[in-house]
Design an enzyme around this catalytic site. Structure first.
Site, short mmCIF file in Angstrom:
data_model
loop_
_atom_site.label_atom_id
_atom_site.label_comp_id
_atom_site.label_asym_id
_atom_site.label_seq_id
_atom_site.Cartn_x
_atom_site.Cartn_y
_atom_site.Cartn_z
N GLU A 167 -0.25 -7.44 -8.31
CA GLU A 167 0.85 -7.35 -7.35
C GLU A 167 1.88 -8.48 -7.47
OE1 GLU A 167 -0.91 -6.84 -3.49
OE2 GLU A 167 -1.72 -4.88 -3.99
N GLU A 351 -5.21 0.52 -6.31
CA GLU A 351 -5.67 0.20 -4.95
C GLU A 351 -5.11 1.22 -3.98
OE1 GLU A 351 -4.87 -3.71 -3.36
OE2 GLU A 351 -5.50 -4.68 -5.22
#
Ligand code: IFM
Length: 441
Positions: A167, A351
């Site tokens: 991320e 995710e």
């Protein structure tokens, strides 16, 4: 769950994800200090000033956790390596205990027929590197490449996949512009540098792994659907800018060798010298792209300085994070990513999951809301595949309740409940439902 493994193509993989600082217990095994330890020790940053010193004590309970994974019937385990566990000062001498730990983890997965999917950096930067400016310092790219080499010389021959950084938006924007994560800066110059250096470091890390002969290497970005507050041109432009620095900046850098003009309008004057020359490294080819997706945000314009907008509460049902449940977003991002950036490259949902108010009652956790959340999102993944997106896998966040960063141990994302006093694990209803859905007939 209202899906089964058979609803998906034969080669589609299911997985569960965690990260090192969130579960391992950083006080154990000779790990060095990280900027998360410093951030958490500073009043006001983290709920109850909690840190990852013990977390889920996965460091000592690895076998029990790997057995839980195996019984969940998933194919892949996505975990991360702690830089400060492997190299306590961030550079220099490795910690043999740290390398041994990841070696045992990989072997433990393979013994259980699980594929190891490693992320090298999931946010716990060693404090000595933070002292040198951390992600603001261009040298971070070389530091990460060196760390990559140390880790992969040890486990790179046995991992199924690898990605350098989890991320980039969180590393860049959330941590340097909003100050919500370590190092807790609110500084536009630091943000511009961190957002660029995180991609440069990604490229250098990929190159280090290629040099070792590794394959199945990818990039993992996170996404939030940006919804304008109303129909006005101003609200639409505000949402587009949010979409630009959140959802397009990193993919555009990685796959197109450029940054969106709307984002450069604000960050351009603060970018490091010569940034335009780095795209060849940033764009070093990868084999897949990972998408982390949880929610959407409603955005309205404000009169402040750039980016001159704010998030407002939306009307949809919410998780315990206060995040709106918007399953359609996952389908939109999967399709958009392949259409605009990655073409035929395999995509993985690396995710997806939710925090719930998961109380133990008579030794069980009946987390119906999580079963519904996962079912709805998986249905949208199927839709994306049906509509042409090359999606090859879906990974749940997370295997265990864990350290949810600035929210401490308050928010529970796990398929398995963890009692943070006794550290006892209790599989929730969602764990059992997923294990049934994924059982091979
Ligand atoms: O817990 C985090 C994880 O570390 C990164 N992605 C989002 C999760 C939930 O907030």
């Amino acid at each position: 769950m209202d899906f089964k493994r058979d609803d998906f193509p034969e080669d589609f993989l299911f997985g569960a994800a965690t990260s090192s600082y969130q579960i391992e217990g950083h006080a154990f095994g000779g790990a060095g200090r990280t900027h998360w330890d410093d951030f958490a020790a500073t009043p006001g940053n983290v709920v109850r000033a909690e840190n990852g010193a013990v977390a889920c004590d996965h460091y000592h309970r690895m076998d029990e956790d790997l057995d839980l994974l195996a019984a969940l019937n998933v194919d892949v385990y996505r975990f991360s390596t702690s830089w400060a566990r492997v190299i306590p000062d961030g550079r220099g001498a490795p910690n043999p205990e740290g390398l041994d730990f990841y070696d045992r983890l990989v072997d433990g997965l393979l013994e259980r027929k699980l594929k190891p999917a490693v992320t090298l950096y999931h946010w716990e930067l060693p404090s000595p590197l933070a002292d040198l400016g951390g992600w603001r310092n261009r040298d971070v790219a070389s530091w990460l490449a060196d760390f990559t080499e140390v880790v992969m010389r040890r486990i790179g021959d046995r991992v199924w996949s690898a990605a350098p950084i989890n991320e980039p938006w969180c590393v860049g924007w959330l941590s340097h512009f909003q100050g919500h994560h370590a190092p807790g800066l609110k500084d536009i110059r630091a943000t511009a540098r961190a957002m660029h250096h995180v991609l440069l470091a990604h490229g250098r890390s990929i190159q280090a792994m290629r040099a070792l002969g590794m394959s199945n290497l990818g990039a993992v970005c996170n996404f939030e659907w940006a919804e304008p507050f109303d129909e006005s041109d101003e609200a639409r432009a505000a949402a587009e800018l949010y979409d630009g620095y959140y959802n397009h900046f990193f993919l555009s850098g990685l796959f197109k060798g450029e940054y969106p003009a709307s984002v450069l309008k604000g960050l351009g004057p603060h970018m490091p010298k010569g940034w335009q020359d780095d795209f060849e490294t940033i764009g070093t080819p990868v084999d897949w792209c990972g998408l982390n997706y949880y929610t959407r945000k409603v955005i309205r314009p404000t009169n402040g300085p750039w980016p001159a907008h704010e998030e407002v509460e939306g009307p949809l049902p919410k998780t315990a994070m206060g995040w709106e449940i918007y399953p359609e977003g996952i389908c939109k991002f999967l399709k958009q990513t392949s259409e605009l950036y990655t073409g035929d490259l395999p995509l993985y949902v690396t995710e997806n999951g939710m925090a719930g108010d998961d109380a133990l009652a008579s030794g069980a956790v009946d987390d119906k809301a999580r079963v519904a959340y996962v079912s709805a999102h998986v249905a949208q993944v199927r839709r994306a595949i049906a509509e042409g997106a090359p999606v090859k896998g879906y990974f749940l966040w997370s295997l265990l309740d864990n350290y949810e960063w600035a929210l401490g141990y308050e928010k529970r994302f796990g398929l398995v409940h963890v009692d943070f006093d006794s550290l006892k694990r209790t599989p929730k209803a969602s764990y059992h439902a997923l294990a049934n859905a994924l059982a091979r007939s």
